[in-house]
Design a protein around this motif. Structure first.
Motif, PDB file in Angstrom:
ATOM      1  N   LEU A   1       0.847  -1.190   0.000  1.00  0.00           N
ATOM      2  CA  LEU A   1       0.000   0.000   0.000  1.00  0.00           C
ATOM      3  C   LEU A   1       0.883   1.241   0.000  1.00  0.00           C
ATOM      4  CD1 LEU A   1      -2.294  -1.160   2.962  1.00  0.00           C
ATOM      5  CD2 LEU A   1      -2.676  -1.586   0.511  1.00  0.00           C
ATOM      6  N   ALA A   2       0.277   2.374  -0.309  1.00  0.00           N
ATOM      7  CA  ALA A   2       1.007   3.642  -0.244  1.00  0.00           C
ATOM      8  C   ALA A   2       1.416   3.924   1.194  1.00  0.00           C
ATOM      9  CB  ALA A   2       0.143   4.778  -0.781  1.00  0.00           C
ATOM     10  N   ARG A   3       2.667   4.318   1.379  1.00  0.00           N
ATOM     11  CA  ARG A   3       3.148   4.721   2.709  1.00  0.00           C
ATOM     12  C   ARG A   3       2.971   6.239   2.820  1.00  0.00           C
ATOM     13  NH1 ARG A   3       8.613   0.997   3.621  1.00  0.00           N
ATOM     14  NH2 ARG A   3       7.593  -1.012   3.208  1.00  0.00           N
ATOM     15  N   ASN A   4       1.788   6.633   3.205  1.00  0.00           N
ATOM     16  CA  ASN A   4       1.429   8.053   3.205  1.00  0.00           C
ATOM     17  C   ASN A   4       1.395   8.650   4.607  1.00  0.00           C
ATOM     18  OD1 ASN A   4      -0.841   6.448   3.817  1.00  0.00           O
ATOM     19  ND2 ASN A   4      -2.270   7.991   3.065  1.00  0.00           N
ATOM     20  N   ASN A   5       1.993   7.931   5.590  1.00  0.00           N
ATOM     21  CA  ASN A   5       2.065   8.437   6.949  1.00  0.00           C
ATOM     22  C   ASN A   5       3.355   7.918   7.567  1.00  0.00           C
ATOM     23  OD1 ASN A   5       0.918   7.886  10.130  1.00  0.00           O
ATOM     24  ND2 ASN A   5       0.574   9.881   9.226  1.00  0.00           N
ATOM     25  N   GLY A   6       4.468   8.588   7.229  1.00  0.00           N
ATOM     26  CA  GLY A   6       5.767   8.062   7.629  1.00  0.00           C
ATOM     27  C   GLY A   6       5.984   6.714   6.964  1.00  0.00           C
ATOM     28  N   PRO A   7       6.347   5.698   7.751  1.00  0.00           N
ATOM     29  CA  PRO A   7       6.576   4.374   7.149  1.00  0.00           C
ATOM     30  C   PRO A   7       5.301   3.582   6.927  1.00  0.00           C
ATOM     31  CG  PRO A   7       7.013   4.276   9.494  1.00  0.00           C
ATOM     32  CD  PRO A   7       6.686   5.719   9.189  1.00  0.00           C
ATOM     33  N   ASN A   8       4.159   4.138   7.285  1.00  0.00           N
ATOM     34  CA  ASN A   8       2.916   3.372   7.332  1.00  0.00           C
ATOM     35  C   ASN A   8       1.875   3.869   6.330  1.00  0.00           C
ATOM     36  OD1 ASN A   8       3.997   2.001   9.651  1.00  0.00           O
ATOM     37  ND2 ASN A   8       3.420   3.791  10.882  1.00  0.00           N
ATOM     38  N   ALA A   9       0.896   3.034   6.076  1.00  0.00           N
ATOM     39  CA  ALA A   9      -0.277   3.414   5.286  1.00  0.00           C
ATOM     40  C   ALA A   9      -1.317   4.012   6.227  1.00  0.00           C
ATOM     41  CB  ALA A   9      -0.848   2.207   4.559  1.00  0.00           C
ATOM     42  N   LEU A  10      -2.041   5.004   5.750  1.00  0.00           N
ATOM     43  CA  LEU A  10      -3.054   5.669   6.577  1.00  0.00           C
ATOM     44  C   LEU A  10      -4.328   5.896   5.788  1.00  0.00           C
ATOM     45  CD1 LEU A  10      -3.846   7.189   9.229  1.00  0.00           C
ATOM     46  CD2 LEU A  10      -2.948   9.269   8.151  1.00  0.00           C
ATOM     47  N   HIS A  11      -5.469   5.493   6.380  1.00  0.00           N
ATOM     48  CA  HIS A  11      -6.804   5.883   5.918  1.00  0.00           C
ATOM     49  C   HIS A  11      -7.064   5.588   4.440  1.00  0.00           C
ATOM     50  CE1 HIS A  11      -7.804   7.325   9.772  1.00  0.00           C
ATOM     51  NE2 HIS A  11      -7.431   8.588   9.659  1.00  0.00           N
ATOM     52  N   GLY A  12      -6.573   4.438   3.973  1.00  0.00           N
ATOM     53  CA  GLY A  12      -6.927   4.014   2.617  1.00  0.00           C
ATOM     54  C   GLY A  12      -6.009   4.505   1.533  1.00  0.00           C
ATOM     55  N   GLY A  13      -5.005   5.332   1.849  1.00  0.00           N
ATOM     56  CA  GLY A  13      -4.016   5.726   0.855  1.00  0.00           C
ATOM     57  C   GLY A  13      -4.184   7.141   0.349  1.00  0.00           C
ATOM     58  N   GLU A  14      -3.359   7.475  -0.648  1.00  0.00           N
ATOM     59  CA  GLU A  14      -3.384   8.822  -1.233  1.00  0.00           C
ATOM     60  C   GLU A  14      -4.702   9.112  -1.940  1.00  0.00           C
ATOM     61  OE1 GLU A  14      -1.375  11.143  -0.750  1.00  0.00           O
ATOM     62  OE2 GLU A  14       0.490  10.232  -0.060  1.00  0.00           O
ATOM     63  N   GLN A  15      -5.280   8.089  -2.550  1.00  0.00           N
ATOM     64  CA  GLN A  15      -6.550   8.249  -3.260  1.00  0.00           C
ATOM     65  C   GLN A  15      -7.570   7.274  -2.687  1.00  0.00           C
ATOM     66  OE1 GLN A  15      -7.199  10.640  -5.663  1.00  0.00           O
ATOM     67  NE2 GLN A  15      -5.168  11.422  -5.095  1.00  0.00           N
ATOM     68  N   GLY A  16      -7.720   7.328  -1.366  1.00  0.00           N
ATOM     69  CA  GLY A  16      -8.694   6.488  -0.691  1.00  0.00           C
ATOM     70  C   GLY A  16     -10.110   6.962  -0.918  1.00  0.00           C
ATOM     71  N   PHE A  17     -11.020   6.429  -0.149  1.00  0.00           N
ATOM     72  CA  PHE A  17     -12.440   6.740  -0.350  1.00  0.00           C
ATOM     73  C   PHE A  17     -12.730   8.228  -0.190  1.00  0.00           C
ATOM     74  CE2 PHE A  17     -14.378   2.318   0.732  1.00  0.00           C
ATOM     75  CZ  PHE A  17     -13.656   1.765  -0.302  1.00  0.00           C
ATOM     76  N   ASP A  18     -11.930   8.928   0.612  1.00  0.00           N
ATOM     77  CA  ASP A  18     -12.140  10.362   0.825  1.00  0.00           C
ATOM     78  C   ASP A  18     -11.809  11.183  -0.407  1.00  0.00           C
ATOM     79  OD1 ASP A  18      -9.288   9.658   1.463  1.00  0.00           O
ATOM     80  OD2 ASP A  18      -9.138  11.837   1.622  1.00  0.00           O
ATOM     81  N   GLN A  19     -11.080  10.596  -1.378  1.00  0.00           N
ATOM     82  CA  GLN A  19     -10.683  11.320  -2.586  1.00  0.00           C
ATOM     83  C   GLN A  19     -11.423  10.799  -3.827  1.00  0.00           C
ATOM     84  OE1 GLN A  19      -8.339  14.036  -2.786  1.00  0.00           O
ATOM     85  NE2 GLN A  19      -8.857  13.978  -0.615  1.00  0.00           N
ATOM     86  N   GLN A  20     -12.511  10.097  -3.618  1.00  0.00           N
ATOM     87  CA  GLN A  20     -13.274   9.526  -4.726  1.00  0.00           C
ATOM     88  C   GLN A  20     -14.620  10.235  -4.873  1.00  0.00           C
ATOM     89  OE1 GLN A  20     -11.890   7.273  -6.718  1.00  0.00           O
ATOM     90  NE2 GLN A  20     -10.051   7.109  -5.424  1.00  0.00           N
ATOM     91  N   VAL A  21     -15.115  10.237  -6.113  1.00  0.00           N
ATOM     92  CA  VAL A  21     -16.446  10.779  -6.395  1.00  0.00           C
ATOM     93  C   VAL A  21     -17.449   9.629  -6.319  1.00  0.00           C
ATOM     94  CG1 VAL A  21     -17.907  11.964  -8.072  1.00  0.00           C
ATOM     95  CG2 VAL A  21     -15.489  12.594  -7.850  1.00  0.00           C
ATOM     96  N   TRP A  22     -18.446   9.797  -5.486  1.00  0.00           N
ATOM     97  CA  TRP A  22     -19.455   8.765  -5.238  1.00  0.00           C
ATOM     98  C   TRP A  22     -20.738   9.088  -6.003  1.00  0.00           C
ATOM     99  CZ3 TRP A  22     -19.127   5.205  -0.701  1.00  0.00           C
ATOM    100  CH2 TRP A  22     -17.882   5.252  -0.068  1.00  0.00           C
ATOM    101  N   ASP A  23     -21.501   8.067  -6.354  1.00  0.00           N
ATOM    102  CA  ASP A  23     -22.867   8.272  -6.801  1.00  0.00           C
ATOM    103  C   ASP A  23     -23.696   8.685  -5.589  1.00  0.00           C
ATOM    104  OD1 ASP A  23     -22.230   7.436  -9.406  1.00  0.00           O
ATOM    105  OD2 ASP A  23     -22.642   5.334  -8.919  1.00  0.00           O
ATOM    106  N   VAL A  24     -24.718   9.503  -5.820  1.00  0.00           N
ATOM    107  CA  VAL A  24     -25.494  10.005  -4.686  1.00  0.00           C
ATOM    108  C   VAL A  24     -26.957  10.151  -5.065  1.00  0.00           C
ATOM    109  CG1 VAL A  24     -24.975  12.429  -5.282  1.00  0.00           C
ATOM    110  CG2 VAL A  24     -25.690  11.859  -2.947  1.00  0.00           C
ATOM    111  N   ARG A  25     -27.815   9.912  -4.099  1.00  0.00           N
ATOM    112  CA  ARG A  25     -29.234  10.248  -4.239  1.00  0.00           C
ATOM    113  C   ARG A  25     -29.734  10.715  -2.880  1.00  0.00           C
ATOM    114  NH1 ARG A  25     -33.530   6.292  -3.225  1.00  0.00           N
ATOM    115  NH2 ARG A  25     -32.680   4.505  -2.067  1.00  0.00           N
ATOM    116  N   THR A  26     -30.664  11.651  -2.900  1.00  0.00           N
ATOM    117  CA  THR A  26     -31.304  12.125  -1.680  1.00  0.00           C
ATOM    118  C   THR A  26     -32.754  11.680  -1.703  1.00  0.00           C
ATOM    119  OG1 THR A  26     -31.776  14.242  -2.756  1.00  0.00           O
ATOM    120  CG2 THR A  26     -29.803  14.134  -1.390  1.00  0.00           C
ATOM    121  N   TYR A  27     -33.279  11.373  -0.539  1.00  0.00           N
ATOM    122  CA  TYR A  27     -34.660  10.900  -0.468  1.00  0.00           C
ATOM    123  C   TYR A  27     -35.151  11.028   0.963  1.00  0.00           C
ATOM    124  CZ  TYR A  27     -32.570   6.585   1.371  1.00  0.00           C
ATOM    125  OH  TYR A  27     -31.861   5.677   2.106  1.00  0.00           O
TER     126      TYR A  27
END
Length: 365
Positions: free
Chosen positions: A107-133
């Motif tokens: 995995l990407a080592r994006n926190n010192g020697p370690n991987a953090l929170h899903g990587g450089e392009q983890g879920f927080d950096q993705q575009v999701w489909d969405v609907r409101t209801y």
């Protein structure tokens, strides 16, 4: 734009909110209770942009850090997971690697020697489909996406759905679901930075914190769990009764020194049922946040790396310890620690998890 308005007067509105770096359409979803709370969310990172909660006088103020426009969220230097849905595997993974069924994954080592929170392009950096209801319990924003095999190094195609519901009893409920076509680690969490004062010029050291946990998973100098569970009794981590966050945060303690404050996983009492995880209280405004979850752990992070360099909503700078994160999740480095609760999801299984951020107010005093 869609709007749903039940007899309760609650609404769910979805409006354009610019475009992502790849040109995908972004939306701002506003969930509103009549005369009460309002949540604003976006399909970039399935994240919470704004949450307005009442104080004891009924005054609504924003109690989470974030930005007024989407672009700063594209850069971790400007948005260290503000309000984000974090995955595929939240928290730290030692050395950015793990083994599963005889295969080694890097995995990407994006926190010192370690991987953090899903990587450089983890879920927080993705575009999701969405609907409101309009759901049976209140207005909803449902985010979904397929995380493809190999994304950020993780195996298997993972179908994920995250549903935020603003319930009539003044709570933001988050429901997670996921399925996979190959064994894969799954550990999802919500990463809002909370400041119940409604004014980020005030730090969170005076907030009263209670955590329903008798132990933590202590860490080494790179913030990876050692594998043991350490009782909180007699330590600065004893929040079994309410204490100001700042009461012991600067005490001489190896664990506090490693993290520069609190950045630790608390081992929650109870099993997989929905249970209390933490309570946060701000005496001046009377706002109380109750966190409930089905997860076994709660990461408590006291904003130690905020340094005033980030300008957020309204141009306000986010200073040292100006917010606290309360992140229900499985334990850090679980893929490498087989005696921790497992984060491995198998084909044919359905991952489900629920977290509730419930608001109340107390009287003066």
């Amino acid at each position: 734009m869609s709007e749903l308005q039940p007899n309760t007067g609650a609404t769910a509105i979805q409006q354009p909110w610019g475009t992502a770096q790849g040109g995908q359409a972004l939306f701002l979803c506003t969930l509103q209770l009549l005369g009460g709370m309002r949540a604003e969310l976006t399909n970039y990172g399935a994240l919470l942009v704004r949450l307005l909660a009442p104080d004891r006088k009924g005054t609504l103020e924003d109690v989470v850090l974030g930005h007024d426009r989407p672009e700063p969220y594209f850069d971790h230097a400007q948005s260290p997971f503000f309000g984000a849905t974090v995955g595929r595997c939240a928290n730290r993974i030692a050395g950015g690697q793990f083994s599963l069924l005889g295969h080694n994954y890097s995995l990407a080592r994006n926190n010192g020697p370690n991987a953090l929170h899903g990587g450089e392009q983890g879920f927080d950096q993705q575009v999701w489909d969405v609907r409101t209801y309009l759901g049976p319990d209140g207005p909803c924003a449902e985010f979904s996406r397929l995380s493809p095999d190999g994304e950020e190094g993780y195996p298997g195609n993972l179908a994920v759905q995250v549903t935020y519901t603003l319930t009539q009893d003044q709570a933001l409920r988050i429901d997670y679901e996921a399925t996979t076509d190959a064994p894969t680690p799954v550990n999802l969490t919500h990463h809002s930075y909370w400041n119940l004062s409604g004014d980020v010029r005030e730090d969170i050291l005076g907030h009263q914190l209670t955590v329903f946990a008798d132990g933590i998973t202590p860490v080494d100098a790179s913030l990876i769990p050692t594998g043991s569970i350490q009782p909180v009794e007699g330590t600065p981590f004893d929040f079994r009764e309410p204490h100001p966050i700042g009461e012991a945060i600067d005490r001489e303690n190896e664990q506090l020194r490693f993290a520069g404050g609190y950045d630790h996983n608390f081992v929650l009492r109870g099993g997989p049922e929905l249970k209390p995880a933490a309570t946060l209280y701000h005496a001046t405004t009377g706002r109380e946040l109750q966190v409930l979850t089905t997860e076994p752990g709660l990461q408590v992070y006291s904003g130690n790396f905020l340094d005033g360099q980030i300008s957020g909503k309204g141009g306000r700078r986010y200073g040292y310890r100006s917010a606290i994160c309360l992140e229900p999740q499985h334990f850090p480095d679980s893929p490498n620690q087989p005696h921790f609760p497992s984060v491995i999801l198998e084909p044919g299984q359905r991952f489900t998890s629920r977290t509730v951020y419930a608001f109340k107010t107390r009287g003066a005093g």
